[in-house]
Enzyme design. Sequence first.
Site, PDB file in Angstrom:
ATOM      1  N   ASP A 185     -10.598  -1.090  -7.503  1.00 39.45           N
ATOM      2  CA  ASP A 185      -9.510  -0.116  -7.564  1.00 39.45           C
ATOM      3  C   ASP A 185      -8.129  -0.699  -7.838  1.00 39.45           C
ATOM      4  OD1 ASP A 185      -9.151   2.546  -7.886  1.00 39.45           O
ATOM      5  OD2 ASP A 185      -9.280   3.075  -5.795  1.00 39.45           O
ATOM      6  N   TYR A 203       0.817  -1.219   0.000  1.00 37.87           N
ATOM      7  CA  TYR A 203       0.000   0.000   0.000  1.00 37.87           C
ATOM      8  C   TYR A 203       0.853   1.273   0.000  1.00 37.87           C
ATOM      9  CZ  TYR A 203      -3.623   3.330   1.324  1.00 37.87           C
ATOM     10  OH  TYR A 203      -4.474   4.393   1.344  1.00 37.87           O
ATOM     11  N   GLU A 251     -21.644  16.845  -2.993  1.00 34.06           N
ATOM     12  CA  GLU A 251     -22.206  17.234  -1.702  1.00 34.06           C
ATOM     13  C   GLU A 251     -22.521  18.726  -1.681  1.00 34.06           C
ATOM     14  OE1 GLU A 251     -20.102  14.075   1.353  1.00 34.06           O
ATOM     15  OE2 GLU A 251     -18.860  15.576   0.379  1.00 34.06           O
ATOM     16  N   LYS A 303      -4.086  17.595  -6.423  1.00 36.98           N
ATOM     17  CA  LYS A 303      -5.354  18.261  -6.109  1.00 36.98           C
ATOM     18  C   LYS A 303      -5.373  19.725  -6.529  1.00 36.98           C
ATOM     19  CE  LYS A 303      -7.123  14.557  -4.332  1.00 36.98           C
ATOM     20  NZ  LYS A 303      -8.182  13.833  -5.050  1.00 36.98           N
ATOM     21  N   ASP A 352      -1.132 -25.641 -36.210  1.00 38.57           N
ATOM     22  CA  ASP A 352      -0.897 -24.361 -36.871  1.00 38.57           C
ATOM     23  C   ASP A 352       0.612 -24.070 -36.830  1.00 38.57           C
ATOM     24  OD1 ASP A 352      -1.321 -21.697 -37.859  1.00 38.57           O
ATOM     25  OD2 ASP A 352      -1.140 -20.995 -35.796  1.00 38.57           O
ATOM     26  N   TYR A 353       1.062 -23.117 -37.640  1.00 40.55           N
ATOM     27  CA  TYR A 353       2.503 -22.810 -37.673  1.00 40.55           C
ATOM     28  C   TYR A 353       2.806 -21.526 -36.893  1.00 40.55           C
ATOM     29  CZ  TYR A 353       7.234 -22.012 -39.371  1.00 40.55           C
ATOM     30  OH  TYR A 353       8.583 -21.793 -39.436  1.00 40.55           O
ATOM     31  N   ASP A 354       2.439 -20.368 -37.444  1.00 42.70           N
ATOM     32  CA  ASP A 354       2.764 -19.095 -36.780  1.00 42.70           C
ATOM     33  C   ASP A 354       1.992 -18.940 -35.483  1.00 42.70           C
ATOM     34  OD1 ASP A 354       4.554 -17.414 -38.651  1.00 42.70           O
ATOM     35  OD2 ASP A 354       3.013 -18.192 -40.000  1.00 42.70           O
ATOM     36  N   ASP A 360      -3.674 -20.573 -32.679  1.00 40.19           N
ATOM     37  CA  ASP A 360      -3.539 -19.398 -31.805  1.00 40.19           C
ATOM     38  C   ASP A 360      -4.348 -18.190 -32.226  1.00 40.19           C
ATOM     39  OD1 ASP A 360      -1.764 -18.846 -34.078  1.00 40.19           O
ATOM     40  OD2 ASP A 360      -1.132 -17.132 -32.895  1.00 40.19           O
TER      41      ASP A 360
END
Length: 859
Positions: A235, A176, A471, A372, A604-606, A809
């Site tokens: 967050d 933190y 507020e 701020k 598959d190749y690539d 892929d």
Amino acid sequence: MDSFSEPYTRVGDDISLEAVRVDIADLQKHHTASGIPLSGRVLHICHYLPVTATLNTRPGVLSPPPTPPSVPADAPTPKSSSPAWTIAPRYGHAAMISGIQSLSATHEQLIIGWTGDILSPTPTEHIKSDIVDHKDRAALDDALASYQPKESDPDDDRKITYVPVWLDDKVAHGHYDGYCKQTLWPLFHYLLWQDVATEYASADSHYPYYESANAAFARKIAEVYRPGDLIWVHDYHLLLLPRLVREAIPEVVLGLFVHTPFPSSEIFRCLPRRKEILDGMLGANLICFQTYSYSRHFTSTCVRVCGYETTPRGIDVEGHVTSVMHCPVGVDAARVGRDIKRPGIQPKLEALRTLYEGKKIIVGRDKLDVVKGVLQKLRAFEKLLQDYPEWIGKVVMIQVTSPALTDSPKLERVVSELVAHINGEYGSLDFIPVHHYHQTLKKDEFYALLSVADLAVITPLRDGMNTTSMEFVIAQNHEDDASAPSTEGGGKHSPLVLSEFMGISKNMEDALLVNPWNLGDVAAAINRGLVMTPAEKARRHAKLYKVVTTHTSHTWAAVLVKMLLGQVDGQGQARMTPYIEKGELVKAYQRAGEGAGKRLFLLDYDGTLTPIVKTPSMAIPSASTLEALERLSADPKNIVYIISGRDGAFLEQHLGHLKDVGFSAEHGGFIRERGSTEWVNFTANLDMEWMGEVLEIFRYYTERTAGSHIETKKSSITWHYRGSDPEWGLFQCRQCQDLLENNLVNKRPIEGMCAFLFGIVLGKLMGLRAVLVGKKNLEVRPIAVNKGEIVKRLLYKNPDAEFIFCAGDDKTDEDMFRSLLLFPPGTTEVTMPAPMSVTAVEGDALPVKLAIRPEAGLA
């Protein structure tokens, strides 16, 4: 995702809380009817619990115990009447907590968070977490279970459950106070770590603590999770958590809400751990920000920093799509409205009015933090007195600065010096223009100050949601005993000056929006607010009041649940391709080799056998890959094919020596069978005249897109933009795609048009064409030619295959995977008709029965 317009909310966001709850109930009924389990619980993961815990059985500092009094041996042992723990509310994040609490009306709620520092009965002293034993920790669980916040209804049996996460003190504060506050917080507010550090700062020094803390939260979630839970992570403290949770619980439905701003990609890319942070966030089904601009910054960062692709549904990462949305946080308007009417406020309001009689009152309340903008605000007030000298002696600024999360003596000293300068320059014996109070105000004092103000100035340099502004609007709607009646209801309706760099500025456009760096602009806005007519004040206030009382914290929390429920049945959303258990794979491989059956490998190749590289010619297989292919194909029971978009010459150059491996080139346009040197061309009978037209279009876009190039093959043409600016390249790709589709449709009649993957398929039997958006490329090829058709051919030619392993892929490999969806629900056997890739070369052929069974599984 392409639009640069900035809507603050979406259509339907301004409906009532009750209407949102009705939508939630309808979604839950729909999911239940569809057989999707829902537990009725929402797990909120916050950095720390909204309560403080004081351990009464142990002092913070150990000292020799006093000599006990003499007690007769037969005297009864006195029982302790005081509880082991004292639980009290933790102040801060009031909007988020009130929103969470409001969901108790419809859902069972759990808040999972760090305990915070364990307090001691001795003031200012803390108890180290590692000396709190299991008995005391269990006692804390009991104390939290019986804790009832004073704001909640004592009769509500659906109370919130608090689940503590215990962290070692070094980890907790390194997480933190270290990585969060010294690295991420400045970065998200457009500052780099060295800009706010008082000594040498390393952006990476506290990252191990950040990792450890996130891992501890993931373990706690895994302990309490039930199938059907909805999880919201709150967050920037826990950005690694979504991916960690998804790795432990693949089917989890998880959202991440980022309360802070999210910077542009040019700022975020400075972070050394940028990819780890982004990948952690993208483990969520849904990522939500305060504003559209923050979500656009995030999307742009994923594209520019990580090279991920965007779709209309979100960000495509490793086979799953994470949705990106925005939803503004509000305040608990009803609670603020009640608090403003508390009896203790009126006397303080009267005292303020008497103290500053005859003067206009400007108020501001901010944390004393560099972002701020307190210094800029004070300089703008000085500019007001310079440019509008008629206000000298007639206006005062009351600036309250509450202590920041991290002390900044230098900033405090500079602010004090600037206040002294303004008062010395423009004040007199009977007039002090600036009253600066560096303290935390009590609630009565704060609301009295907001109610008496003639103008509020809230101008941070960068901020997410600022509750003071909301507020203030509510306070200005309340008519106190001595206020003059307004033309449109009670209250003073005083105006509000807001920074345009606040997350809520788009929502509150009827405030006076300013650039806090432009002192003259801010001074002019202050003057305009002070001389504003009552009618304009009332008009602006009415709109602001509607926004503040509509987009409340309760509505925000309900909309989050609604949005997350909307992700529940999104099968392609944020569901990572599950890892194949190695042991199970080996067992299936061995089982298939016990009889006469074969094993089929389709690779598959690539991106599968070789990594994706910027220069396609550099994607060559490693020695270990070649050895593995050779050993795999040496087993006579194994049938190995490499199915690639590369041309035959490239495959022969790098893999042609593997005699027992078959090849398919150009996405199924050509095939070379195992043990053969001849290529079969599936496009020989197709009309290929369209290639010239497509080539001209690709040349046009290549000239206008730096870093792009054209790759021409025998049966297809590909425009690559991997080397160009990612966003410009994607924009040009979509423009080119649109032109190709319209150009081909207008010039050549077609029989059908259907959605295909993320491109559009256009075609007819002779000269069929497909326009496909791939991985940083746009390809045009005959629709009859694709990897899926080759897989069908191989299945048809090898019906005795009892084990199938298919690996790819990107989007072009989805054709292969779709062709392997062989078993409709309730079936255990399949008879396969001859596919087009067989009949086009060999003529009509009979169906064959496949040996593969559903329980064998397809990878």
